[in-house]
Design a protein around this motif. Structure first.
Motif, PDB file in Angstrom:
ATOM      1  N   ASP A 146       1.182  -1.116  -0.050  1.00 41.80           N
ATOM      2  CA  ASP A 146       0.148   0.047   0.130  1.00 41.80           C
ATOM      3  C   ASP A 146       0.745   1.513  -0.577  1.00 41.80           C
ATOM      4  O   ASP A 146       0.387   2.261  -0.171  1.00 41.80           O
ATOM      5  CB  ASP A 146      -1.332   0.302   1.101  1.00 41.80           C
ATOM      6  N   MET A 147       2.049   1.302   1.035  1.00 39.80           N
ATOM      7  CA  MET A 147       2.806   2.304   0.664  1.00 39.80           C
ATOM      8  C   MET A 147       3.587   2.273  -0.630  1.00 39.80           C
ATOM      9  O   MET A 147       3.962   3.697  -0.758  1.00 39.80           O
ATOM     10  CB  MET A 147       3.995   2.455   1.979  1.00 39.80           C
ATOM     11  N   ARG A 148       3.829   1.426  -1.117  1.00 37.09           N
ATOM     12  CA  ARG A 148       4.628   1.833  -1.887  1.00 37.09           C
ATOM     13  C   ARG A 148       3.775   2.255  -3.688  1.00 37.09           C
ATOM     14  O   ARG A 148       3.969   3.153  -4.081  1.00 37.09           O
ATOM     15  CB  ARG A 148       4.857   0.216  -2.773  1.00 37.09           C
ATOM     16  N   LEU A 149       2.435   1.569  -3.063  1.00 38.32           N
ATOM     17  CA  LEU A 149       1.467   2.120  -4.422  1.00 38.32           C
ATOM     18  C   LEU A 149       1.188   3.657  -3.864  1.00 38.32           C
ATOM     19  O   LEU A 149       0.799   4.981  -5.043  1.00 38.32           O
ATOM     20  CB  LEU A 149       0.162   1.835  -4.305  1.00 38.32           C
ATOM     21  N   ILE A 150       1.197   4.185  -3.223  1.00 40.96           N
ATOM     22  CA  ILE A 150       0.358   5.946  -2.381  1.00 40.96           C
ATOM     23  C   ILE A 150       2.015   7.067  -3.087  1.00 40.96           C
ATOM     24  O   ILE A 150       1.758   7.481  -4.126  1.00 40.96           O
ATOM     25  CB  ILE A 150       0.356   5.778  -0.932  1.00 40.96           C
ATOM     26  N   GLU A 151       3.510   6.338  -2.910  1.00 43.06           N
ATOM     27  CA  GLU A 151       4.664   6.757  -3.024  1.00 43.06           C
ATOM     28  C   GLU A 151       4.232   6.756  -4.782  1.00 43.06           C
ATOM     29  O   GLU A 151       4.793   7.534  -5.563  1.00 43.06           O
ATOM     30  CB  GLU A 151       5.626   5.945  -2.575  1.00 43.06           C
ATOM     31  N   GLY A 152       3.848   5.202  -5.877  1.00 46.66           N
ATOM     32  CA  GLY A 152       3.539   5.552  -6.727  1.00 46.66           C
ATOM     33  C   GLY A 152       3.612   6.237  -7.653  1.00 46.66           C
ATOM     34  O   GLY A 152       3.056   6.871  -8.591  1.00 46.66           O
ATOM     35  N   ALA A 153       1.849   6.245  -6.862  1.00 49.20           N
ATOM     36  CA  ALA A 153       1.193   7.768  -7.242  1.00 49.20           C
ATOM     37  C   ALA A 153       1.054   8.759  -7.741  1.00 49.20           C
ATOM     38  O   ALA A 153       0.950   9.258  -8.510  1.00 49.20           O
ATOM     39  CB  ALA A 153      -0.761   7.154  -6.496  1.00 49.20           C
ATOM     40  N   LYS A 154       2.140   9.543  -6.315  1.00 47.65           N
ATOM     41  CA  LYS A 154       2.972  10.290  -6.792  1.00 47.65           C
ATOM     42  C   LYS A 154       3.875  10.398  -7.926  1.00 47.65           C
ATOM     43  O   LYS A 154       4.100  11.626  -8.598  1.00 47.65           O
ATOM     44  CB  LYS A 154       3.638  10.823  -4.955  1.00 47.65           C
ATOM     45  N   MET A 155       4.604   9.922  -7.875  1.00 46.26           N
ATOM     46  CA  MET A 155       5.746   9.390  -8.893  1.00 46.26           C
ATOM     47  C   MET A 155       4.925   9.185 -10.796  1.00 46.26           C
ATOM     48  O   MET A 155       5.283  10.273 -12.024  1.00 46.26           O
ATOM     49  CB  MET A 155       6.743   8.373  -9.095  1.00 46.26           C
TER      50      MET A 155
END
Length: 292
Positions: A146-155
């Motif tokens: 989930d944290m990786r996805l949140i960071e991925g959305a910003k990227m």
């Protein structure tokens, strides 16, 4: 949706007399690299843990920390190492006799010597314990992803925005490029008039020179490929699979086309746009280094 390679997840559960804690964290790495810290007596779960995490994570340097606390002590047995205890008693008596010391030692004194009392535990059911750890690990990985996805959305938003900015500059170059040919034609005619006056110009020769120049500075092929690369980049941004390596290769191609435009276009305004594109490409490259 793309995922960042940076993430953290933690889960704690009490299951069947065990308190199990699993923490997972990762940073970017070219490949999948796994390391774990597990209590020595539970080392048998290490390979299973690595295999399970690798089924969920494709890239990144992953560190996994597992803590297992057994609350149920009924299966534990404390036994006396009689051989060692006898050796300690014999040594103490020898000290007493040789140095005329008072023999004030007792069972509590002997028990404090190393390894006199040994704790023996019943053998662990490895499959059952792994099922407990896997259950906790699954929860930790969900939080981690989930944290990786949140960071991925910003990227995703950052890279998409930079791609759109590059396309705006490409549009300018496409509009500006034909103008540079016309300007060259006008300057060439003006220069010839300066040199030979009002003598009739060899229009065929002028057309030939302008055609050679136009071919030399033509960047239509490069801009078409740039647009194609940006479209593909946007497609990658929506992918549900690990795509970081492919994006890295694509960015190299974008940079190559941009360099070609810069070397071909003999125009200050286009050169400025090339510099702007290269700056955005470099920022995209930096972001992609952290995409799974």
């Amino acid at each position: 949706m793309i995922k960042s390679m940076t993430g953290f997840g933690r889960a704690v559960k009490e299951i069947d007399g065990y308190v199990i804690t699993v923490e997972i964290k990762s940073v970017n790495h070219r490949y999948f690299e796994f390391s774990s810290r597990i209590p020595r007596q539970y080392g048998f779960i290490e390979d299973k843990l690595k295999s399970y995490v690798s089924s969920k994570v494709s890239r990144g340097k992953v560190d996994c920390f597992v803590s297992i606390e057994a609350l149920n002590t009924e299966a534990a047995e404390v036994v006396v190492n009689n051989t060692l205890a006898s050796a300690y008693v014999k040594a103490l008596k020898e000290l007493e006799d040789n140095y005329e010391l008072k023999g004030d030692y007792g069972a509590s004194t002997i028990s404090r010597f190393p390894d006199v009392l040994v704790v023996k535990k019943a053998e662990e059911d490895e499959d059952k314990l792994w099922s407990y750890v896997k259950d906790v690990c699954s929860e930790a990985i969900d939080k981690f992803i989930d944290m990786r996805l949140i960071e991925g959305a910003k990227m995703h938003d950052d890279i998409f925005g930079r791609g759109q900015f590059i396309l705006e500059n490409v549009s300018f170059i496409e509009e500006r490029s034909p103008e540079t040919v016309k300007e060259y034609n006008d300057k060439l005619i003006e220069r010839v008039h300066e040199l030979i006056g009002d003598v009739s110009l060899d229009k065929a020769r002028i057309i030939q020179e302008v055609a050679i120049y136009a071919d030399k500075v033509a960047v239509a092929e490069e801009t078409v490929r740039l647009r194609s690369h940006i479209d593909q980049l946007n497609t990658f941004l929506e992918a549900d699979e690990p795509i970081g390596r492919k994006m890295d290769f694509l960015v190299q191609e974008i940079n190559r086309e941009t360099n070609t435009i810069g070397s071909k276009a003999n125009d200050v305004e286009i050169a400025r746009k090339v510099v702007d594109i290269k700056a955005e490409v470099e920022k995209i490259r930096e972001q992609i280094q952290n995409i799974e």
